[in-house]
Enzyme design. Structure first.
Site, PDB file in Angstrom:
ATOM      1  N   ASP A 226       0.695  -1.134   0.186  1.00  0.00           N
ATOM      2  CA  ASP A 226       0.099   0.033   0.142  1.00  0.00           C
ATOM      3  C   ASP A 226       1.109   1.212  -0.200  1.00  0.00           C
ATOM      4  O   ASP A 226       2.119   1.293   0.257  1.00  0.00           O
ATOM      5  CB  ASP A 226      -1.037   0.102   1.065  1.00  0.00           C
ATOM      6  CG  ASP A 226      -2.031   0.941   0.897  1.00  0.00           C
ATOM      7  OD1 ASP A 226      -2.141   1.783   0.101  1.00  0.00           O
ATOM      8  OD2 ASP A 226      -3.011   0.807   1.624  1.00  0.00           O
TER       9      ASP A 226
HETATM   10  C1  BGC Z   1      -4.997   3.529   0.149  1.00  0.00           C
HETATM   11  C2  BGC Z   1      -5.003   2.466  -0.998  1.00  0.00           C
HETATM   12  C3  BGC Z   1      -4.709   3.216  -2.373  1.00  0.00           C
HETATM   13  C4  BGC Z   1      -3.560   3.938  -2.184  1.00  0.00           C
HETATM   14  C5  BGC Z   1      -3.084   4.581  -3.560  1.00  0.00           C
HETATM   15  C6  BGC Z   1      -3.751   4.087  -0.036  1.00  0.00           C
HETATM   16  O1  BGC Z   1      -3.776   5.137   0.917  1.00  0.00           O
HETATM   17  O2  BGC Z   1      -5.008   2.835   1.461  1.00  0.00           O
HETATM   18  O3  BGC Z   1      -6.290   1.761  -0.966  1.00  0.00           O
HETATM   19  O4  BGC Z   1      -4.840   1.956  -3.458  1.00  0.00           O
HETATM   20  O5  BGC Z   1      -3.129   4.648  -1.175  1.00  0.00           O
HETATM   21  O6  BGC Z   1      -3.905   5.722  -3.716  1.00  0.00           O
END
Ligand code: BGC
Length: 732
Positions: A226
């Site tokens: 993530d």
């Molecule tokens: C989120 C993800 C997301 C990623 C990219 C993170 O803060 O938890 O779900 O895909 O950011 O934006």
């Protein structure tokens, strides 16, 4: 594309982190292009230009489909797969290789700020819907990113918190949906979550990413972190965390190179993760070019269909709905004019268009429709005036349709809610409207469940969640009966926050959250505590009614159980029933919920029509996780099989005999007396010895002695040597 062996150590390390915020690293010398990955999950959020994390600089227009909270309530895998295909097509048009979704975390607490991005409190619903989205997306040559792996069930301190969860709930509830999607749909990527599990960050968790995901489940794809989830990059490589996102500016690449040089990281581990990045880039390059153009109207129509299927009719006393086209209607509530159709944070899509419910109701109605906003999202200096205007409109109408909901400021990725209540101004408005006109329909817009203090008084309640860009027309479709509602609650609506099984253990403290409710998550917990709820898991009404016949349950050759349930549409309009099958096993050696969903099927029935729903209960789904052997165990026994219209509306039931595989615990001096007595050889020997040593072998005595490890019965009355002798006879 290049062979891993032709890359330098530095090049291999560079592959394992992003080249930018939304792309992998290219190595021109070796002919390795960069690929683009963007959010997800319910629309393509491709930033214009370089972009930023929250998309504040805007993203390209894309269809905003209903977020998972809504789509999950459709229980419709075929529809979800079509949505996945449309998402894939749009992603491919923008040359996106991986769309970051679906999110399939379990809704452990109704307060989780991101529940709008998740499907259900139940792993089967989450797994089935997640599989469908992945299949649809990947059919277009666009990879999915199954997220957030794993036990990421809150926003509070999400980058540091440790989800402290016991093996059974971890396996049976929190990992189960991931396991199903990985095995059934092989997502191209899985996203390692921010949090830790039992003290180890997911992004460096060898057990999670390598032993379970790849070893046990056979995952063939790539693990991406993530955004910002990496804590210790070198440990991550060793754990099988392939791609760090976003770019680390070369900082962590240098750490990897250094670790290989000083021998603290095997180069083979780096090769394995770099190879998986190369594999993903190659796979993305094989996608046929999608030239478009995007048929935005067709996708808007699909978003409308999906939204219509997602609404849940909670209550409809006296058949107040559907509305007649010539009824004098007052529409009340700002949400009707300014819809909340998606949640805040990284999933925010820039929609191709947004249609509000007010316009759609006006278009569908034969009469003039009066509107009063009733309240302002961010408060108003003239609350009373807004209320009076709304009350006057309701009093003059035949029916009032009141749109209430959770304002965006109270619900978003990044923080949890602190209350389940609607803003007091809205409840107050509704009370006043109900007093002026009891023929009032409530339509809700919310990403997580809300308390419904008006559930007794309001004759009709339509749960509208966040419905995506075509939610307005879809709401009109349901209100006027063009669509017969068939959504079902994929999560319980409690009476009070304090009733939630996770209450008291959410969101934890001092960087730890203890999953103290164990396996009793969601309806499992409400049922186990026999607690009243506002509306139970699986609930949802239709404009018609269904009668259930007696089910049959038969174990098939492959070990799965086929349940058939005859269902009749007893009303006078066509409708869809979501037939749910729950199981339980009274004789289980472990704590189980009173009933657990194991399968469901949709039936579209014409008035008077009868058809049989066929539901397959997977043999593996009946097993529990046994901590003694660290594995799945399927108990033999008579399983109760219940067919219902919700978890609290069981219509008919049967039983099925399942032949399982018993736990084979080796007999040792640590075995309980009762376990030794159950052993075919040691049992009779022990019984004789006990009698010989004067123990009155009555049930009371055995009850007390039964739980003694045999190695500790010395003198109770069996001498130690005698016990050892018996155990050695069967173990040597
Ligand atoms: C989120 C993800 C997301 C990623 C990219 C993170 O803060 O938890 O779900 O895909 O950011 O934006």
């Amino acid at each position: 594309m290049t062979d891993i062996n032709q890359l330098t150590l530095e090049e291999k390390a560079s592959l394992t982190s992003g080249g930018s915020f939304w792309a992998t690293t290219a190595i021109e010398r070796a002919d390795v292009p960069a690929i683009t990955v963007v959010d997800g999950p319910h629309g393509v959020r491709k930033p214009r230009g370089q972009g930023d994390h929250l998309g504040l600089t805007g993203s390209v227009p894309a269809t905003c489909f209903p977020p998972a909270v809504a789509l999950g309530s459709s229980w419709d895998a075929e529809l979800a797969e079509r949505v996945g295909r449309a998402l894939g097509m749009e992603a491919a048009l923008h040359d996106v290789a991986v769309l970051l979704g679906p999110g399939i975390n379990i809704k452990r607490s109704p307060l989780c700020g991101r529940n709008f991005e998740y499907f259900s409190e139940d792993p089967i619903v989450s797994g089935v819907m997640g599989t469908a989205i992945v299949r649809g997306l990947q059919s277009q040559g666009v990879g999915a990113s199954l997220k957030h792996f794993a036990a990421n069930n809150q926003e509070t301190d999400r980058l540091r918190v440790s989800s402290d969860v016991d093996p059974r709930p971890l396996r049976e509830i929190y990992l189960r949906a991931f396991e199903r999607v990985v095995k059934d749909a092989q997502p191209w990527t899985v996203m390692a979550a921010y949090n830790a599990i039992n003290g180890t960050f997911c992004s460096q968790n060898h057990w999670l990413l390598t032993e379970v995901l790849r070893g046990e489940w056979g995952f063939k794809g790539l693990v991406v972190s993530d955004w910002g989830a990496v804590n210790d990059r070198v440990a991550g490589v060793a754990a099988g965390m392939d791609l760090e996102m976003p770019a680390s500016g070369g900082r962590t690449n240098a750490q990897i190179v250094q670790a290989v040089r000083d021998g603290s990281l095997h180069e083979a581990a780096l090769d394995a993760v770099a190879q998986r990045v190369l594999d993903l880039v190659r796979k993305a390059g094989e996608r046929p070019r999608q030239t478009g153009p995007l048929d935005a109207d067709a996708h808007h129509a699909l978003a409308r269909e999906a939204a219509g299927r997602s609404m849940v009719l909670l209550k409809n006393d006296g058949g107040l709905l559907p509305l007649a086209k010539d009824a004098r209607i007052a529409v009340i509530g700002e949400f009707a004019r300014t819809p909340r159709y998606q949640g805040g944070g990284s999933s925010q899509v820039n929609p191709t268009r947004v249609d509000c419910a007010l316009d759609a109701i006006r278009a569908a109605s034969d009469r003039e429709v009066v509107f009063a906003p009733g309240f302002a999202f961010e408060g108003s200096s003239d609350e009373a005036g807004l209320r009076e205007e709304a009350v006057a409109a309701a009093a003059a109408a035949e029916v009032a349709v009141v749109f209430l909901g959770v304002p965006l400021s109270e619900e978003s990725e990044g923080f949890d809610r602190t209350s389940l209540d609607l803003p007091p101004v809205q409840n107050k408005l509704l009370d006043a409207v109900l007093a002026a006109n009891p023929r009032t329909v409530v339509v809700l817009s919310n990403g997580g469940v809300v308390t419904l203090p008006f559930a007794e008084d309001a004759p009709a309640i339509l749960e509208g969640w966040l419905l995506g860009q075509a939610g307005g027309p879809a709401t009109a479709d349901v209100l006027f009966g063009a669509v017969n509602p068939s959504g079902r609650l994929a999560e319980t609506i409690p009476l009070r926050l304090e009733d939630a099984p996770s209450h008291g253990n959410f969101p934890g403290e001092l960087r730890h959250v203890r999953y103290g409710e164990g396996v009793l998550v969601g309806y499992r917990g409400y049922d186990a505590a026999n607690r009243e709820v506002a509306y139970p898991f699986g609930h949802g009404l239709s404009y018609t009614a269904f009668a259930y016949g007696e089910p049959t349950a038969t174990v098939q050759d492959d070990g799965d159980t086929l349940v058939t349930v005859p269902v009749t549409n007893t009303g006078d309009v066509a409708g869809r029933e979501v037939v749910q099958v729950y199981t339980s096993l009274d004789s289980s050696v472990v704590q189980r919920a009173p009933r657990e969903l194991k399968g469901f099927a949709l039936l579209d029935l014409a008035p008077g029509e009868t058809a049989a729903a066929e539901i397959v209960l997977r043999r593996s789904e009946l097993a529990y996780w046994d901590v003694r052997v660290d594995g799945w165990v399927l108990e033999s026994g008579e399983y109760l099989v219940e067919a219902g219209a919700s978890s609290r509306d069981i219509r008919s039931s049967t039983t099925v005999r399942i032949e399982g595989h018993p736990v084979e615990l080796p007999i040792s001096m640590d075995s309980g007396v009762d376990e030794v007595l159950a052993h075919p050889v040691a049992g009779p020997l022990l019984l004789d010895a006990l009698v010989e040593h004067g123990l009155a072998v009555d049930p009371q005595a055995l009850r007390v002695l039964g739980m003694f490890p045999i190695g500790r019965v010395d003198g109770f009355p069996l001498p130690y040597e005698k016990a050892l002798n018996i155990i050695e006879k069967v173990t040597s």
